[in-house]
Design an enzyme around this catalytic site. Structure first.
Site, PDB file in Angstrom:
ATOM      1  N   HIS A 183       0.746  -1.151   0.014  1.00 28.58           N
ATOM      2  CA  HIS A 183      -0.086  -0.129  -0.065  1.00 28.58           C
ATOM      3  C   HIS A 183       0.794   1.217   0.201  1.00 28.58           C
ATOM      4  O   HIS A 183       0.439   2.224  -0.429  1.00 28.58           O
ATOM      5  CB  HIS A 183      -0.987   0.215   1.244  1.00 28.58           C
ATOM      6  CG  HIS A 183      -2.010  -0.874   0.978  1.00 28.58           C
ATOM      7  ND1 HIS A 183      -2.733  -0.543  -0.153  1.00 28.58           N
ATOM      8  CD2 HIS A 183      -2.581  -1.983   1.414  1.00 28.58           C
ATOM      9  CE1 HIS A 183      -4.032  -1.528  -0.051  1.00 28.58           C
ATOM     10  NE2 HIS A 183      -3.897  -2.480   1.046  1.00 28.58           N
ATOM     11  N   ARG A 303      -6.184 -16.253 -10.130  1.00 29.02           N
ATOM     12  CA  ARG A 303      -5.698 -17.084  -9.435  1.00 29.02           C
ATOM     13  C   ARG A 303      -6.581 -18.138  -8.987  1.00 29.02           C
ATOM     14  O   ARG A 303      -7.675 -17.675  -8.386  1.00 29.02           O
ATOM     15  CB  ARG A 303      -4.843 -16.413  -8.103  1.00 29.02           C
ATOM     16  CG  ARG A 303      -3.690 -15.726  -8.791  1.00 29.02           C
ATOM     17  CD  ARG A 303      -2.967 -15.258  -7.548  1.00 29.02           C
ATOM     18  NE  ARG A 303      -2.049 -14.248  -7.866  1.00 29.02           N
ATOM     19  CZ  ARG A 303      -1.832 -13.095  -7.911  1.00 29.02           C
ATOM     20  NH1 ARG A 303      -2.999 -12.277  -7.860  1.00 29.02           N
ATOM     21  NH2 ARG A 303      -0.588 -12.450  -8.190  1.00 29.02           N
ATOM     22  N   ARG A 339      -4.988 -19.138 -14.268  1.00 29.38           N
ATOM     23  CA  ARG A 339      -3.861 -20.030 -14.148  1.00 29.38           C
ATOM     24  C   ARG A 339      -4.317 -21.290 -13.367  1.00 29.38           C
ATOM     25  O   ARG A 339      -5.239 -21.167 -12.208  1.00 29.38           O
ATOM     26  CB  ARG A 339      -2.928 -19.436 -13.394  1.00 29.38           C
ATOM     27  CG  ARG A 339      -1.711 -19.962 -12.989  1.00 29.38           C
ATOM     28  CD  ARG A 339      -0.648 -19.380 -12.209  1.00 29.38           C
ATOM     29  NE  ARG A 339      -1.234 -19.099 -10.852  1.00 29.38           N
ATOM     30  CZ  ARG A 339      -0.499 -18.404  -9.816  1.00 29.38           C
ATOM     31  NH1 ARG A 339       0.363 -17.387 -10.390  1.00 29.38           N
ATOM     32  NH2 ARG A 339      -1.204 -18.216  -8.659  1.00 29.38           N
ATOM     33  N   GLU A 428       7.498 -18.354 -15.862  1.00 26.83           N
ATOM     34  CA  GLU A 428       8.192 -17.921 -14.515  1.00 26.83           C
ATOM     35  C   GLU A 428       9.281 -18.560 -14.240  1.00 26.83           C
ATOM     36  O   GLU A 428       9.901 -18.167 -13.127  1.00 26.83           O
ATOM     37  CB  GLU A 428       7.052 -17.822 -13.418  1.00 26.83           C
ATOM     38  CG  GLU A 428       6.439 -19.127 -13.306  1.00 26.83           C
ATOM     39  CD  GLU A 428       5.142 -19.057 -12.593  1.00 26.83           C
ATOM     40  OE1 GLU A 428       4.918 -18.067 -11.925  1.00 26.83           O
ATOM     41  OE2 GLU A 428       4.420 -19.911 -12.773  1.00 26.83           O
ATOM     42  N   ASN A 451       6.958 -11.989 -10.824  1.00 25.11           N
ATOM     43  CA  ASN A 451       7.298 -12.345  -9.419  1.00 25.11           C
ATOM     44  C   ASN A 451       8.324 -13.614  -9.223  1.00 25.11           C
ATOM     45  O   ASN A 451       9.344 -13.402  -8.463  1.00 25.11           O
ATOM     46  CB  ASN A 451       6.065 -12.464  -8.769  1.00 25.11           C
ATOM     47  CG  ASN A 451       5.152 -11.287  -8.708  1.00 25.11           C
ATOM     48  OD1 ASN A 451       5.318 -10.084  -9.174  1.00 25.11           O
ATOM     49  ND2 ASN A 451       3.852 -11.540  -8.293  1.00 25.11           N
ATOM     50  N   ARG A 462      11.254 -14.495  -2.607  1.00 29.29           N
ATOM     51  CA  ARG A 462      10.450 -13.077  -2.713  1.00 29.29           C
ATOM     52  C   ARG A 462       9.707 -12.900  -1.194  1.00 29.29           C
ATOM     53  O   ARG A 462       9.269 -11.876  -0.953  1.00 29.29           O
ATOM     54  CB  ARG A 462       9.510 -13.067  -3.781  1.00 29.29           C
ATOM     55  CG  ARG A 462       8.255 -14.275  -3.595  1.00 29.29           C
ATOM     56  CD  ARG A 462       7.543 -14.081  -4.887  1.00 29.29           C
ATOM     57  NE  ARG A 462       6.183 -14.395  -4.766  1.00 29.29           N
ATOM     58  CZ  ARG A 462       5.234 -14.800  -5.554  1.00 29.29           C
ATOM     59  NH1 ARG A 462       5.818 -15.307  -6.754  1.00 29.29           N
ATOM     60  NH2 ARG A 462       4.158 -15.111  -5.548  1.00 29.29           N
ATOM     61  N   CYS A 499       1.872 -10.834 -16.308  1.00 31.21           N
ATOM     62  CA  CYS A 499       0.655 -11.001 -15.250  1.00 31.21           C
ATOM     63  C   CYS A 499       1.492 -10.894 -14.036  1.00 31.21           C
ATOM     64  O   CYS A 499       0.920 -10.853 -13.002  1.00 31.21           O
ATOM     65  CB  CYS A 499       0.085 -12.339 -15.513  1.00 31.21           C
ATOM     66  SG  CYS A 499       0.950 -13.797 -15.089  1.00 31.21           S
TER      67      CYS A 499
END
Length: 575
Positions: A183, A303, A339, A428, A451, A462, A499
């Site tokens: 945020h 997702r 996905r 990915e 990501n 991550r 994405c």
């Protein structure tokens, strides 16, 4: 000294540091001092007071901050949270520790969902800390106030903190925690406020210390020299002029401002008319309305883990179909890419045979786990096809964590047998990028998951804050992998989407288009600014910025190179 992190925006600020107090510590795991009923009553009172306080803050806030604060108030008032706290108190815990552990279990669920939702754990932690602060009588750390403008430095900022920021005084934000979709980052983008997140070294900064916050470079320059100050202020003036150009002011500025305003309601695209569809990442069916409100042209990533977590058996085809129909219905006639279940790593499921692994991120994850339990995959594909028939969406289905042509062919053949007409893969894993020229001819589309691609390319978990500096999709290694995929997609004549949340960074979104991405999908709230940014540049300019970035030696220099390349555009410099 310089402190590196993930830069948000293109602004540059110079000012003195003012630190926010560190978050309150976790309570000790002590047995309750009173009877269970009294302890539970204390906990319930603290929950109600916290919910009321957050609701009051929400009324005073605006925009997304209000929505998030209202959501936090609902979390504090959630009966299921109170029930779990009661159970822990009944088992002998004190109220403070029961609250901490109960919220901790919800935290693990969010982390298991990954991506955008994993970064919402900071919001959950804030509610927990506020309740515990009321129980212990310790004041919550608040954003400091000052008569003079300052650089705000904090561990992280919760929605309740960001809602009350005085943007006349806060020149920039630097946080030790957070990521590109926290945020703090979202607020900074919306307000065009320079920010550096994930800058663990900022804990060394002292109140009153002079710093330069260089968002394009992802750097905090401590105790800058006179030369560094002059350079930063000059670049800061250019960035301010560029922002004024977008907001309006002057004939050229007004034209660009009108174009930016229109971009919020028009299909995504570049200044030369090149179409770049802008789609939404959704983690739950209930997110669809928000995506539509922010102008999503479809769904680039739905997702599906929300259907499977915390279950002992996979949901039935009928149950899945019902939930997919709910998610698809608002997008009738539009593209929706789903996905299939991405389980493994931090999302272990008993019905997929997941057990302890020494390094689960490199274990039986995604398509590897599904291939061993094909019945789970087939049921999901059948449910998706049924939901497509009911709603009329343009369904695309992709497999996660695909590594090579063998896995690609397996998924494509199975999906087509079940009735999926548009089949793709989520690129990915670095091997998928290296072998993209082999994989692209086998599928109908490729979607880059930045990501995971970032964490695997740079060997940086991550979810691990100690390596946050490496979790930056701006790194030239990641950009070069994306370029490989873009080139392979173009050669095969198929769309290449992004994405991962990197697509929500307006500058990086433009670079990704320059690297060959043909559509972008992101958190819905980030769509308007990305639309505006894309509408200001041509494809040639995007490619120029991309080439400058991939030639850089670090994430910070790649970001700076792209910004510098685009600053030469006639649309970026006021006449």
């Amino acid at each position: 000294m310089q402190i590196s992190g993930i830069g948000i925006g293109r602004g540059i600020a110079v000012g003195a540091v003012l630190r926010m107090a560190e978050p309150i510590a976790a309570p000790a795991d002590l047995p309750r001092a009173a009877d269970a009923s009294s302890e539970a009553s204390r906990a319930h009172s603290a929950l109600r007071a916290t919910a009321d306080d957050l609701s009051a803050r929400a009324v005073m806030a605006g925009g997304e901050a209000r929505d998030v604060l209202e959501a936090q108030a609902l979390i504090a008032a959630d009966p299921s949270v109170a029930v779990e706290i009661d159970e822990r108190i009944e088992a002998g815990q004190c109220a403070e520790r029961a609250v901490f552990d109960a919220f901790g279990s919800y935290r693990r669920t969010l982390e298991g969902l990954g991506g955008y939702l994993a970064e919402r754990v900071a919001d959950l932690d804030d509610v927990s800390r506020r309740v515990i602060a009321r129980l212990t009588g310790v004041p919550m750390p608040e954003v400091p106030t000052s008569d003079l403008p300052y650089i705000l430095v904090a561990h992280d900022l919760a929605p309740a903190d960001t809602a009350g920021l005085d943007l006349e005084k806060v020149l920039a934000i630097v946080t030790a925690a957070g990521g590109p979709t926290s945020h703090t980052a979202i607020l900074a983008r919306q307000r065009r406020l320079p920010a550096i997140v994930g800058a663990a070294g900022c804990r060394e900064l002292a109140d009153g210390q002079l710093v330069v916050v260089d968002a394009p470079a992802g750097l905090v320059v401590c105790d800058p020299s006179a030369t560094e100050l002059d350079g930063a202020r000059a670049r800061g003036r250019l960035a301010a002029a560029r922002d004024a150009l977008v907001a309006g002011g002057g004939q050229r500025a007004q034209a660009d401002g009108a174009a930016a305003q229109g971009a919020a309601t028009k299909p995504g695209g570049l200044a030369d008319g090149t179409r770049v569809p802008l789609l939404a990442n959704l983690a739950h069916a209930s997110d669809a309305a928000t995506a539509i409100a922010f102008g999503a042209e479809g769904v680039g990533l739905l997702r599906t883990e929300f259907l499977y977590l915390d279950r002992h058996r996979a949901p039935s085809v009928a149950e899945q179909t019902e939930r997919y129909v709910e998610a698809f219905r608002p997008f009738a006639g539009r593209p929706v890419i789903v996905r299939v279940l991405d389980a493994g790593a931090d999302k272990k499921l008993a019905f997929l045979g997941h057990e302890h692994e020494e390094n689960p991120a490199l274990g039986r994850r995604g398509i590897r786990a599904l291939r061993e339990h094909e019945e789970v995959l087939v049921d999901q594909l059948r449910a998706l096809v049924a939901a497509r028939e009911t709603t009329g969406v343009e369904l695309g289905v992709m497999a996660p964590m695909v590594a090579d042509a063998d896995e690609t062919e397996y998924f494509v053949e199975l999906a087509r047998e079940v009735g999926v007409s548009r089949v793709g893969i989520n690129a990915e894993v670095p091997s998928a990028a290296v072998l993209a020229d082999q994989l692209a001819p086998l599928v109908d589309f490729i979607s880059i998951g930045t990501n995971d691609l970032t964490q695997y390319a740079l060997a940086a978990d991550r979810m691990l804050g100690s390596v946050a500096a490496f979790q930056d999709p701006w790194h030239p290694a990641v950009l070069r992998l994306a370029r490989m995929i873009g080139a392979a997609g173009a050669a095969a004549g198929i769309p290449v989407g992004v994405c991962g949340e990197a697509a929500g960074d307006p500058l990086l979104a433009l670079v990704l288009v320059g690297l060959g991405a043909t559509e972008l999908s992101m958190t819905p709230a980030l769509l308007p600014e990305v639309r505006s940014e894309l509408s200001r540049y041509t494809l040639a300019e995007a490619r120029g910025a991309a080439e400058a970035s991939v030639a850089a030696r670090s994430a910070a220099s790649a970001r700076a190179a792209a910004s510098s390349a685009l600053s030469l555009s006639p649309r970026s410099v006021p006449s």
